[in-house]
Design an enzyme around this catalytic site. Structure first.
Site, PDB file in Angstrom:
ATOM      1  N   ASP A 108       4.020 -12.135  41.798  1.00 49.41           N
ATOM      2  CA  ASP A 108       5.249 -11.436  40.865  1.00 49.41           C
ATOM      3  C   ASP A 108       5.597  -9.965  41.195  1.00 49.41           C
ATOM      4  O   ASP A 108       4.832  -9.347  42.027  1.00 49.41           O
ATOM      5  CB  ASP A 108       4.338 -11.168  39.437  1.00 49.41           C
ATOM      6  N   TYR A 144      -7.552 -12.711  45.076  1.00 48.49           N
ATOM      7  CA  TYR A 144      -7.117 -11.492  44.403  1.00 48.49           C
ATOM      8  C   TYR A 144      -8.253 -10.581  43.677  1.00 48.49           C
ATOM      9  O   TYR A 144      -9.321 -10.933  43.590  1.00 48.49           O
ATOM     10  CB  TYR A 144      -6.078 -11.968  43.080  1.00 48.49           C
ATOM     11  N   ASP A 154       1.244  -9.679  31.001  1.00 50.38           N
ATOM     12  CA  ASP A 154       0.807  -8.645  31.808  1.00 50.38           C
ATOM     13  C   ASP A 154       1.433  -7.095  31.471  1.00 50.38           C
ATOM     14  O   ASP A 154       2.106  -7.294  30.260  1.00 50.38           O
ATOM     15  CB  ASP A 154       1.302  -8.513  33.442  1.00 50.38           C
TER      16      ASP A 154
END
Length: 541
Positions: free
Chosen positions: A43, A71, A85
């Site tokens: 992203d 991650y 998010d």
């Protein structure tokens, strides 16, 4: 035929604010090539490891993208957004419920294993041929199927409510922001992702990434290939391969055969010693590809490479970066500091590092004195420098050749001398035979296939054309060919010119008329006689 400038993978550090496609577009400009793709979308707000495939490496994009990913995610409890998010619009906030650290850890760890994850609306996944984020931006929500993913490991690194840091190892297709959203639902607080750093994709790690501005510096220094890795299993040969002579071709033939038999990719590392080459560097690579080699990686002989131990070169570059499973080498192979990486060294390490090894003995030929001598690039250079094109052809396995695109000259050949010529510039870094006049064969090249089309006999002058060149022009090497029985327009076309026989040295004439007489009465008759004699020799053979 167009060949890719680079082939393999770069481990790029994607910075926040860039889309993965933005990175690929920027790389096309930096590297000057079009065939580039990424493995594993990140992203725009995310940072970290983005494997990028170059040239033939694009064939492995899906396989790399299928690998596990790791991650470090920042999760904000108590806030829910439409994108899951912090870049999205806040849908709800919950400041009333404050779970304990134990409850947070338990909720997070409960997602370890397989679970059905609902693809977020703001994602690039397609439904009915349209990306989900396109529906979302239009204010539409469409039905999505849940997809089975797996959280292989999840560790809560820190809790500073409402900010949570966690390390997640997962399979392909996992949306970390959706994981954050789902953890928030389980806790009853709601949650969204506030930061994301990808630290690993398969074999690609954060420690080995390079940023785009750093890559530009590597490009300017000619060191991009020092960063490239290959993920398919490879059969490797290393060396200068200067001239691709018949000894080199034995190695290349065995390399391609080994790769095909084992379903590996054949790969040649060309050491760039920053010296002149028998053929132009681009011509050399094109010839290697024409023999069926999959990857040609040019490695500058930098101080780092020169001083690297043979052990490090073998294990860090050949095994780790280039995924070598087999090696084919001449018995004079050498690499590493003090040339310690020889045939004996490779043999000693083959079983331990799990690669097969085939050593090819040198080819010997008889010299003019009748002695046996090993075929080498040094021998070939000497023959070219002497203008012995016949023996040069014997060592190369084909005539000495210069290729290029036909350019406009001064027009003197056609308008004044009566002999229209095809002019191509000659790479100053290559070894050329003595300046002079040669019997030649000119081939027109199909640029789509890289193969020869029609061919013609002719005469050519290699050199600086001292009779008509000014001081600046005399610094450039030019090959000017008059092609018998050709009447078309060759400007802009790619040709290959084979130098078959040295006729005479280049010299300065008193006038253009004197050149015309020399060509008409001496040079062209000599070239035509050469062809007549060659034809008779072939008939009697």
């Amino acid at each position: 035929m167009q060949f890719n400038k680079y082939n393999g993978f770069l481990n790029i550090y994607k910075e926040a604010g860039w889309t993965s496609m933005d990175v690929c577009a920027k790389l096309r400009g930096i590297l000057g090539m079009r065939k580039i793709g990424h493995a594993g979308t990140l992203d725009p707000m995310a940072e970290g490891v983005l494997p990028v495939a170059l040239g033939k490496g694009t064939k492995d994009v899906d396989r790399i993208g299928d690998g596990t990913k790791t991650y470090i995610a920042g999760m904000l409890l108590g806030t829910v957004t439409d994108t899951q998010d912090i870049t999205g619009t806040v849908i709800s906030e919950n400041t009333d419920k404050i779970p304990t650290n134990e409850e947070i850890i338990k909720a997070c760890e409960s997602f370890i294993g397989e679970y059905e994850q609902l693809t977020p609306m703001y994602s690039a996944r397609k439904v009915n041929g349209k990306k989900l984020y396109e529906y979302a931006r239009a204010g539409k929500e469409v039905e999505r199927k849940r997809k089975k993913i797996e959280i292989l490991d999840l560790t809560v690194d820190s809790i500073d409510f409402p900010h949570i840091k966690m390390t997640v190892k997962c399979t392909k297709g996992t949306y970390i922001r959706t994981l954050c959203h789902d953890i928030g639902e389980k806790l009853g607080t709601g949650a969204c992702m506030e930061s994301l750093l990808r630290t690993q994709v398969g074999d690609f790690t954060l420690e080995e990434t390079v940023k785009l501005d750093e890559l530009e510096k590597f490009r300017d220094q000619g060191k991009v290939n020092e960063l490239i890795s290959v993920k398919s299993p490879t059969a490797v040969a290393i060396g200068k391969f200067d001239g691709n002579h018949i000894g080199h071709r034995l190695i290349i033939k065995e390399l391609v055969k080994t790769a095909q038999e084992n379903k590996y990719k054949s790969l040649i590392i060309l050491f760039d010693m920053n010296k002149s080459f028998i053929s132009g560097r681009q011509e050399q690579k094109e010839e290697l590809y024409s023999y069926g080699v999959d990857y040609v990686i040019e490695l500058p002989f930098s101080e780092e490479i020169r001083t690297m131990s043979a052990e490090d070169f073998l294990e860090k570059i050949l095994i780790k970066r280039l995924n070598m499973k087999a090696m084919v080498a001449g018995n004079d192979v050498s690499f590493g500091f003090n040339k310690r990486g020889n045939a004996e060294f490779l043999t000693e390490n083959a079983d331990r590092l799990g690669y097969s090894l085939k050593i090819i003995e040198k080819i010997n030929i008889k010299t003019n004195s009748g002695e046996e001598q090993a075929v080498s690039s040094t021998m070939l250079r000497e023959l070219i420098s002497e203008g012995d094109m016949e023996k040069t052809e014997m060592l190369l396995g084909h005539p000495y050749c210069i290729s290029g695109y036909v350019e406009h000259g001064k027009g003197m050949g056609h308008s004044i001398l009566g002999y229209p010529t095809m002019n191509i510039d000659v790479d100053a870094s290559r070894i050329v035979p003595p300046y002079g006049v040669y019997a030649v064969r000119v081939h027109f090249i199909d640029e789509k296939t890289g193969k020869r089309k029609e061919s013609y006999k002719g005469i050519a002058n290699l050199g600086i054309k001292p009779t008509v060149s000014n001081e600046d022009e005399a610094q450039k090497i030019n090959l000017e060919s008059f092609v018998f029985e050709y009447e078309g327009n060759a400007y802009g076309k790619k040709i290959e010119v084979e130098l078959l026989k040295f006729i005479r040295k280049e010299r300065k004439f008193e006038s253009l008329e004197e050149i015309k007489i020399q060509l008409r009465d001496v040079d062209i008759p000599k070239v035509k006689k050469f062809y007549e004699d060659s034809l008779k020799s072939n008939e009697n053979a």
